[in-house]
Design a protein around this motif. Sequence first.
Motif, PDB file in Angstrom:
ATOM      1  N   ARG A  34      -5.624  -8.665  -7.544  1.00 32.89           N
ATOM      2  CA  ARG A  34      -5.022  -9.601  -6.583  1.00 32.89           C
ATOM      3  C   ARG A  34      -3.499  -9.557  -6.659  1.00 32.89           C
ATOM      4  NH1 ARG A  34      -6.770 -15.292  -8.043  1.00 32.89           N
ATOM      5  NH2 ARG A  34      -6.393 -14.371 -10.077  1.00 32.89           N
ATOM      6  N   ALA A  35      -2.952  -9.075  -7.756  1.00 41.38           N
ATOM      7  CA  ALA A  35      -1.501  -9.017  -7.930  1.00 41.38           C
ATOM      8  C   ALA A  35      -0.859  -7.902  -7.112  1.00 41.38           C
ATOM      9  CB  ALA A  35      -1.153  -8.837  -9.410  1.00 41.38           C
ATOM     10  N   ALA A  64      -3.919   2.972  -5.386  1.00 44.36           N
ATOM     11  CA  ALA A  64      -4.441   3.994  -4.478  1.00 44.36           C
ATOM     12  C   ALA A  64      -5.905   3.724  -4.125  1.00 44.36           C
ATOM     13  CB  ALA A  64      -4.292   5.384  -5.085  1.00 44.36           C
ATOM     14  N   GLN A  65      -6.663   3.197  -5.065  1.00 46.21           N
ATOM     15  CA  GLN A  65      -8.075   2.923  -4.833  1.00 46.21           C
ATOM     16  C   GLN A  65      -8.303   1.572  -4.163  1.00 46.21           C
ATOM     17  OE1 GLN A  65      -6.806   3.761  -8.002  1.00 46.21           O
ATOM     18  NE2 GLN A  65      -7.204   5.914  -7.584  1.00 46.21           N
ATOM     19  N   GLN A  66      -7.386   0.631  -4.315  1.00 47.52           N
ATOM     20  CA  GLN A  66      -7.572  -0.733  -3.821  1.00 47.52           C
ATOM     21  C   GLN A  66      -6.980  -0.991  -2.440  1.00 47.52           C
ATOM     22  OE1 GLN A  66      -9.244  -3.256  -5.292  1.00 47.52           O
ATOM     23  NE2 GLN A  66      -9.819  -1.950  -7.006  1.00 47.52           N
ATOM     24  N   GLU A  79      -0.539  -9.844   5.172  1.00 50.17           N
ATOM     25  CA  GLU A  79      -1.277  -9.203   4.076  1.00 50.17           C
ATOM     26  C   GLU A  79      -1.714  -7.799   4.481  1.00 50.17           C
ATOM     27  OE1 GLU A  79      -4.483 -11.466   2.435  1.00 50.17           O
ATOM     28  OE2 GLU A  79      -3.136 -13.033   1.667  1.00 50.17           O
ATOM     29  N   ARG A  80      -2.116  -7.630   5.743  1.00 53.58           N
ATOM     30  CA  ARG A  80      -2.493  -6.290   6.216  1.00 53.58           C
ATOM     31  C   ARG A  80      -1.287  -5.357   6.160  1.00 53.58           C
ATOM     32  NH1 ARG A  80      -6.318  -9.233   8.772  1.00 53.58           N
ATOM     33  NH2 ARG A  80      -5.077 -10.101  10.444  1.00 53.58           N
ATOM     34  N   ARG A  81      -0.110  -5.838   6.573  1.00 51.56           N
ATOM     35  CA  ARG A  81       1.100  -5.010   6.528  1.00 51.56           C
ATOM     36  C   ARG A  81       1.429  -4.605   5.095  1.00 51.56           C
ATOM     37  NH1 ARG A  81       5.898  -4.930   5.118  1.00 51.56           N
ATOM     38  NH2 ARG A  81       5.958  -7.099   4.474  1.00 51.56           N
ATOM     39  N   LEU A  82       1.311  -5.547   4.164  1.00 53.48           N
ATOM     40  CA  LEU A  82       1.581  -5.236   2.759  1.00 53.48           C
ATOM     41  C   LEU A  82       0.590  -4.192   2.229  1.00 53.48           C
ATOM     42  CD1 LEU A  82       2.356  -8.835   1.450  1.00 53.48           C
ATOM     43  CD2 LEU A  82       3.991  -6.934   1.619  1.00 53.48           C
ATOM     44  N   ALA A  83      -0.674  -4.302   2.623  1.00 51.41           N
ATOM     45  CA  ALA A  83      -1.673  -3.314   2.196  1.00 51.41           C
ATOM     46  C   ALA A  83      -1.340  -1.939   2.775  1.00 51.41           C
ATOM     47  CB  ALA A  83      -3.069  -3.761   2.623  1.00 51.41           C
ATOM     48  N   LEU A  84      -0.860  -1.909   4.023  1.00 48.93           N
ATOM     49  CA  LEU A  84      -0.445  -0.634   4.625  1.00 48.93           C
ATOM     50  C   LEU A  84       0.755  -0.046   3.887  1.00 48.93           C
ATOM     51  CD1 LEU A  84      -0.804  -1.581   8.399  1.00 48.93           C
ATOM     52  CD2 LEU A  84      -2.311  -0.060   7.092  1.00 48.93           C
ATOM     53  N   HIS A  85       1.682  -0.902   3.464  1.00 50.70           N
ATOM     54  CA  HIS A  85       2.836  -0.418   2.695  1.00 50.70           C
ATOM     55  C   HIS A  85       2.356   0.146   1.354  1.00 50.70           C
ATOM     56  CE1 HIS A  85       7.228  -1.190   1.245  1.00 50.70           C
ATOM     57  NE2 HIS A  85       6.864   0.064   1.136  1.00 50.70           N
ATOM     58  N   LEU A  86       1.366  -0.494   0.756  1.00 56.70           N
ATOM     59  CA  LEU A  86       0.785   0.016  -0.488  1.00 56.70           C
ATOM     60  C   LEU A  86       0.227   1.422  -0.263  1.00 56.70           C
ATOM     61  CD1 LEU A  86       0.277  -0.967  -3.403  1.00 56.70           C
ATOM     62  CD2 LEU A  86      -1.957  -1.788  -2.624  1.00 56.70           C
ATOM     63  N   MET A  87      -0.357   1.656   0.906  1.00 53.51           N
ATOM     64  CA  MET A  87      -0.878   2.991   1.234  1.00 53.51           C
ATOM     65  C   MET A  87       0.253   4.011   1.355  1.00 53.51           C
ATOM     66  SD  MET A  87      -3.773   2.056   4.035  1.00 53.51           S
ATOM     67  CE  MET A  87      -4.903   0.694   3.763  1.00 53.51           C
ATOM     68  N   GLU A  88       1.417   3.554   1.791  1.00 53.78           N
ATOM     69  CA  GLU A  88       2.591   4.441   1.844  1.00 53.78           C
ATOM     70  C   GLU A  88       3.040   4.803   0.435  1.00 53.78           C
ATOM     71  OE1 GLU A  88       7.281   4.328   3.278  1.00 53.78           O
ATOM     72  OE2 GLU A  88       5.940   2.709   3.883  1.00 53.78           O
ATOM     73  N   LEU A  89       3.068   3.810  -0.439  1.00 53.63           N
ATOM     74  CA  LEU A  89       3.549   4.019  -1.805  1.00 53.63           C
ATOM     75  C   LEU A  89       2.575   4.835  -2.655  1.00 53.63           C
ATOM     76  CD1 LEU A  89       4.890   0.402  -2.457  1.00 53.63           C
ATOM     77  CD2 LEU A  89       6.256   2.455  -2.013  1.00 53.63           C
ATOM     78  N   PHE A  90       1.282   4.717  -2.358  1.00 53.75           N
ATOM     79  CA  PHE A  90       0.236   5.389  -3.134  1.00 53.75           C
ATOM     80  C   PHE A  90      -0.712   6.126  -2.179  1.00 53.75           C
ATOM     81  CE2 PHE A  90       1.860   2.049  -5.773  1.00 53.75           C
ATOM     82  CZ  PHE A  90       1.988   2.670  -7.003  1.00 53.75           C
ATOM     83  N   ASN A  92      -3.407   8.424  -0.321  1.00 61.28           N
ATOM     84  CA  ASN A  92      -4.769   8.772  -0.697  1.00 61.28           C
ATOM     85  C   ASN A  92      -5.520   9.114   0.588  1.00 61.28           C
ATOM     86  OD1 ASN A  92      -7.627   8.497  -1.361  1.00 61.28           O
ATOM     87  ND2 ASN A  92      -6.961   7.514  -3.247  1.00 61.28           N
ATOM     88  N   GLN A  93      -6.270  10.182   0.568  1.00 61.89           N
ATOM     89  CA  GLN A  93      -7.047  10.607   1.734  1.00 61.89           C
ATOM     90  C   GLN A  93      -7.948   9.480   2.242  1.00 61.89           C
ATOM     91  OE1 GLN A  93      -6.632  13.601   3.108  1.00 61.89           O
ATOM     92  NE2 GLN A  93      -8.259  13.499   4.607  1.00 61.89           N
ATOM     93  N   ALA A  94      -8.421   8.634   1.355  1.00 62.78           N
ATOM     94  CA  ALA A  94      -9.323   7.541   1.735  1.00 62.78           C
ATOM     95  C   ALA A  94      -8.647   6.500   2.628  1.00 62.78           C
ATOM     96  CB  ALA A  94      -9.876   6.870   0.484  1.00 62.78           C
ATOM     97  N   HIS A  95      -7.329   6.512   2.703  1.00 64.54           N
ATOM     98  CA  HIS A  95      -6.607   5.546   3.546  1.00 64.54           C
ATOM     99  C   HIS A  95      -6.658   5.877   5.035  1.00 64.54           C
ATOM    100  CE1 HIS A  95      -5.183   4.082  -0.203  1.00 64.54           C
ATOM    101  NE2 HIS A  95      -4.046   4.717  -0.261  1.00 64.54           N
ATOM    102  N   LEU A  96      -7.008   7.110   5.384  1.00 64.54           N
ATOM    103  CA  LEU A  96      -6.895   7.552   6.775  1.00 64.54           C
ATOM    104  C   LEU A  96      -7.621   6.658   7.788  1.00 64.54           C
ATOM    105  CD1 LEU A  96      -6.983  11.445   6.524  1.00 64.54           C
ATOM    106  CD2 LEU A  96      -5.036   9.962   7.047  1.00 64.54           C
ATOM    107  N   PRO A  97      -8.862   6.236   7.553  1.00 66.45           N
ATOM    108  CA  PRO A  97      -9.511   5.389   8.568  1.00 66.45           C
ATOM    109  C   PRO A  97      -8.756   4.076   8.816  1.00 66.45           C
ATOM    110  CG  PRO A  97     -11.156   6.299   7.079  1.00 66.45           C
ATOM    111  CD  PRO A  97      -9.803   6.618   6.490  1.00 66.45           C
ATOM    112  N   ALA A  98      -8.325   3.414   7.761  1.00 68.16           N
ATOM    113  CA  ALA A  98      -7.594   2.154   7.936  1.00 68.16           C
ATOM    114  C   ALA A  98      -6.252   2.393   8.614  1.00 68.16           C
ATOM    115  CB  ALA A  98      -7.388   1.461   6.582  1.00 68.16           C
ATOM    116  N   LEU A  99      -5.569   3.460   8.249  1.00 64.89           N
ATOM    117  CA  LEU A  99      -4.271   3.750   8.856  1.00 64.89           C
ATOM    118  C   LEU A  99      -4.416   4.127  10.331  1.00 64.89           C
ATOM    119  CD1 LEU A  99      -2.635   5.689   5.902  1.00 64.89           C
ATOM    120  CD2 LEU A  99      -1.917   3.465   6.817  1.00 64.89           C
TER     121      LEU A  99
END
Length: 160
Positions: A34-35, A64-66, A79-90, A92-99
């Motif tokens: 959650r952090a 990368a996994q979360q 919160e969605r924007r922050l999660a997308l930024h996390l995908m930028e920082l880490f 991972n191929q698994a991010h593609l559908p959400a992105l």
Amino acid sequence: MKPTLDYATALELLGQPGMWKKAARVLAALGDARALLPLVRAYELRAEISRLPLLDAMERLGAAQQAARLYASAADDEERRLALHLMELFPNQAHLPALAQAAQSAVPGLRGQAGRSLVCQPYSPDWQAVMVNLLESPDERVRNWAQEGLRLSGHRPNQD
């Protein structure tokens, strides 16, 4: 290492850049994913101090996994924007559908962050297909991110 602060106190300290190292160390030791979003929020603060402790803590918490799970379970657009930024920082191929989904969002801030995050993802045929599709986006910023990502990958759209 046993944390010397509790979760809530460590989160409060993220608002003080001079305390990032201590707060990040505690949050990583607690192991509570959650952090991750509060760590990204702190990472975005303007401060003349190293962000490496924040990145290290995010990595230890499985960023990368979360990230995709955090995007899917986000309570609001911020919160969605922050999660997308996390995908930028880490990346991972698994991010593609959400992105790919976020790049088509009605919310401009989500589209823009998705575009920036997509450019940072590992190049693959799936990534390339998402980026080529985004060349048709009605959002000029998203089209520009797609063009830049494809240019950096060496893809030539006219070769398809």
